[in-house]
Design an enzyme around this catalytic site. Structure first.
Site, PDB file in Angstrom:
ATOM      1  N   THR A  46       0.823  -1.212   0.000  1.00 51.53           N
ATOM      2  CA  THR A  46       0.000   0.000   0.000  1.00 51.53           C
ATOM      3  C   THR A  46       0.855   1.259   0.000  1.00 51.53           C
ATOM      4  O   THR A  46       0.547   2.229  -0.691  1.00 51.53           O
ATOM      5  CB  THR A  46      -0.981  -0.011   1.189  1.00 51.53           C
ATOM      6  OG1 THR A  46      -1.706  -1.243   1.150  1.00 51.53           O
ATOM      7  CG2 THR A  46      -1.975   1.123   1.111  1.00 51.53           C
ATOM      8  N   CYS A  47       1.939   1.249   0.746  1.00 49.27           N
ATOM      9  CA  CYS A  47       2.829   2.424   0.807  1.00 49.27           C
ATOM     10  C   CYS A  47       3.463   2.684  -0.552  1.00 49.27           C
ATOM     11  O   CYS A  47       3.654   3.832  -0.954  1.00 49.27           O
ATOM     12  CB  CYS A  47       3.906   2.228   1.864  1.00 49.27           C
ATOM     13  SG  CYS A  47       3.220   2.110   3.532  1.00 49.27           S
TER      14      CYS A  47
END
Length: 155
Positions: A46-47
């Protein structure tokens, strides 16, 4: 848990070190709008999606007069690898001791698969030219974060 800060508050001052060992302070950006985005960890799914979305829309964000700064608990070396791997064009501040993270109130209890643990809450602050928090995204949409920021600022 969400940050104790509110839109309209003065953004807490900070100085941190980026992936190149360069000292960066909020006051360096006086007179400019800053997108300060806190994320849990370099090179996680996600990052990475979020960082690449900001990278892919970097020219657009700059055109809106926005400076991007990422902050996570990772150290400079890990940030440097993340920056190189994904050609990230903005500074990533290392905050392993959570000094800036605590000032912005984005560290707290989280839950995954029913397990509670302490961690960083993905949060973005848009700070105006005078150092006032203009907008807070408590749950940024990682895959369309730049678009989300720009559309909120145009309102």
């Amino acid at each position: 848990m969400a940050t104790h800060l509110k839109e309209g508050d003065k953004a807490p001052a900070f100085t941190g070190t980026d992936q190149d060992g360069k000292k960066i302070s909020l006051k360096d950006f006086k007179g400019q709008k800053v997108v300060l985005y806190f994320y849990p960890e370099d090179d996680t799914p996600t990052c990475t999606i979020q960082a690449c979305n900001l990278r892919d829309n970097y020219a657009l964000l700059k055109k809106e007069g926005l400076q991007i700064i990422g902050i996570s608990p990772d150290d400079e070396a890990k940030h440097k690898k993340f920056e190189k791997k994904f050609s990230l064009p903005f500074p990533l501040l290392a905050d392993p001791r959570h000094v800036i993270i605590e000032k912005y109130g984005v560290w707290g209890e989280k839950q995954m698969f029913g397990n509670k643990y302490m961690g960083l809450h993905r949060t973005t602050f848009v700070i105006d030219e005078k150092g006032i928090i203009q907008k807070i995204f408590l749950k940024p949409k990682s895959a369309s974060h730049a678009e989300e920021i720009i559309s909120k600022l145009k309102k």
